[in-house]
Motif scaffolding. Structure first.
Motif, PDB file in Angstrom:
ATOM      1  N   LEU A   1      -3.022   5.061  -2.674  1.00 39.89           N
ATOM      2  CA  LEU A   1      -4.198   5.721  -2.110  1.00 39.89           C
ATOM      3  C   LEU A   1      -3.838   7.135  -1.673  1.00 39.89           C
ATOM      4  CD1 LEU A   1      -5.550   2.787   0.094  1.00 39.89           C
ATOM      5  CD2 LEU A   1      -6.534   3.610  -2.053  1.00 39.89           C
TER       6      LEU A   1
ATOM      7  N   ALA B   1      -8.463  -3.180  -0.159  1.00 35.29           N
ATOM      8  CA  ALA B   1      -7.417  -3.617  -1.083  1.00 35.29           C
ATOM      9  C   ALA B   1      -6.670  -4.831  -0.522  1.00 35.29           C
ATOM     10  CB  ALA B   1      -6.446  -2.473  -1.350  1.00 35.29           C
TER      11      ALA B   1
ATOM     12  N   TRP C   1      -6.630   7.389  -5.037  1.00 33.67           N
ATOM     13  CA  TRP C   1      -6.412   7.024  -6.430  1.00 33.67           C
ATOM     14  C   TRP C   1      -5.878   8.197  -7.247  1.00 33.67           C
ATOM     15  CZ3 TRP C   1      -8.743   9.652 -10.362  1.00 33.67           C
ATOM     16  CH2 TRP C   1      -9.899  10.400 -10.056  1.00 33.67           C
TER      17      TRP C   1
ATOM     18  N   ILE D   1       0.864  -1.181   0.000  1.00 34.18           N
ATOM     19  CA  ILE D   1       0.000   0.000   0.000  1.00 34.18           C
ATOM     20  C   ILE D   1       0.899   1.229   0.000  1.00 34.18           C
ATOM     21  CG2 ILE D   1      -1.766   1.307   1.233  1.00 34.18           C
ATOM     22  CD1 ILE D   1      -2.834  -1.324   0.216  1.00 34.18           C
TER      23      ILE D   1
ATOM     24  N   GLY E   1      -2.348   8.183  -7.225  1.00 33.95           N
ATOM     25  CA  GLY E   1      -1.829   7.132  -8.093  1.00 33.95           C
ATOM     26  C   GLY E   1      -1.651   7.617  -9.524  1.00 33.95           C
TER      27      GLY E   1
ATOM     28  N   ASP F   1      -4.714  -7.178  -3.510  1.00 32.26           N
ATOM     29  CA  ASP F   1      -4.062  -6.343  -4.518  1.00 32.26           C
ATOM     30  C   ASP F   1      -2.547  -6.358  -4.281  1.00 32.26           C
ATOM     31  OD1 ASP F   1      -6.622  -5.737  -5.259  1.00 32.26           O
ATOM     32  OD2 ASP F   1      -6.555  -3.639  -4.641  1.00 32.26           O
TER      33      ASP F   1
ATOM     34  N   TYR G   1      -0.391  -4.156  -5.388  1.00 33.14           N
ATOM     35  CA  TYR G   1       0.131  -2.794  -5.216  1.00 33.14           C
ATOM     36  C   TYR G   1      -1.022  -1.820  -5.381  1.00 33.14           C
ATOM     37  CZ  TYR G   1       3.049   1.373  -6.070  1.00 33.14           C
ATOM     38  OH  TYR G   1       3.632   2.610  -5.998  1.00 33.14           O
ATOM     39  N   ARG G   2      -1.161  -0.921  -4.434  1.00 33.44           N
ATOM     40  CA  ARG G   2      -2.263   0.039  -4.497  1.00 33.44           C
ATOM     41  C   ARG G   2      -1.803   1.384  -3.948  1.00 33.44           C
ATOM     42  NH1 ARG G   2      -6.248   0.074  -7.641  1.00 33.44           N
ATOM     43  NH2 ARG G   2      -6.435  -2.155  -7.212  1.00 33.44           N
TER      44      ARG G   2
ATOM     45  N   SER H   1     -10.231   2.070   2.714  1.00 33.46           N
ATOM     46  CA  SER H   1      -9.839   1.705   1.347  1.00 33.46           C
ATOM     47  C   SER H   1      -8.681   0.710   1.362  1.00 33.46           C
ATOM     48  CB  SER H   1      -9.443   2.953   0.565  1.00 33.46           C
ATOM     49  OG  SER H   1     -10.546   3.831   0.394  1.00 33.46           O
TER      50      SER H   1
END
Length: 263
Positions: A228, A218, A230, A185, A233, A223, A225-226, A214
């Motif tokens: 936050l 994830a 978005w 994350i 991102g 996931d 790779y995320r 969130s």
């Protein structure tokens, strides 16, 4: 493999404040039994007292740089709970640094010890037990968008988070054939005590509670790779795509992170 909607056993470092505390509140609200690890016993006790059913949670007043004490806390949690479903390495520190200043070398070392080495020490006691469980589990590395490109005056922090991303990717490949998923994350600007020390604008600043919800979703999905929020991102992908000459031109005069003054 997706985790159940109510993970049973969640171990979190850096739980006494910031992102760690926000994740603790989120997982407690989802019904999890928590292992809360941080340096400040009073802050951990106050957090546990504010959580639903506080008696089911475990507190460990431990500095993550004390690897032996960290391993003992992990073993105690595993014994008490019969295993672990999610381990979140959230402990981290951030200071501005300048390579030309010799007094900043210990700051570099401290940032890497907390942000990188302690993450390895956090995950290590859990890998074999999680593999043996055979059920979906998660090792969660809290990185940062700061690890995507180096920023002026933030060499230690940016480099440490870049190392976190690469380390988690390596670990993900090591555990690919098991039920253990490694999730990275990468927070942008999250409203925590750490970011409140920043002396520059913070685009897309995200409330810690919303981030935690969130992030938990994830993590449940597995996931790899995320980022936050978005929006950060998208910004991070654009930054990564900038040619070096253009990146240097734009960011060479950006505000610097506040340096830690020598004692």
């Amino acid at each position: 493999m997706t985790l159940a909607a109510r993970p049973d056993r969640v171990f979190i470092t850096g739980a006494s404040s910031g992102i760690g505390a926000a994740l603790a509140r989120e997982y407690a609200a989802r019904g999890a039994t928590l292992g809360l690890l941080g340096r400040r016993a009073d802050a951990l006790a106050a957090l546990r007292a504010a959580l639903p059913d506080p008696g089911r949670h475990h507190c460990y007043a431990v500095d993550v740089c004390d690897h032996a004490a960290l391993a003992r806390a992990a073993q105690d949690f595993l014994r008490a709970c019969g295993g672990a479903d999610i381990v979140i390495a959230s402990a981290g520190i951030s200071h501005g640094t300048l390579t030309e200043r010799p007094e900043d070398l210990p700051v570099f070392e401290s940032v890497f010890a907390t942000n990188v080495n302690a993450m390895v020490a956090t995950f290590a006691p859990f890998v074999a037990p999680m593999k043996a469980q055979g059920t979906p589990c998660r090792l969660v590395a809290i990185g940062s968008v700061a690890g995507i490109r180096g920023m002026r005056g933030a060499g230690a922090y940016c480099a440490s988070k870049a190392a976190v991303h690469s380390y988690a990717e390596s670990l993900r490949l090591e555990l690919k054939s098991t039920a253990v998923r490694v999730v990275t994350i990468a927070p942008g600007y999250i409203d925590t005590p750490m970011t409140r020390n920043n002396r520059f604008p913070m685009p897309f600043l995200m409330p810690a509670g919303r981030f935690a919800a969130s992030a938990a979703d994830a993590i449940a999905r597995g996931d790899s790779y995320r980022v936050l929020p978005w929006q950060m991102g998208v910004a991070a992908r654009l930054l990564r795509a900038l040619p070096n000459p253009l990146f240097d031109l734009v960011f060479s005069r950006a505000p610097q992170k506040h340096r830690k003054e020598a004692a």
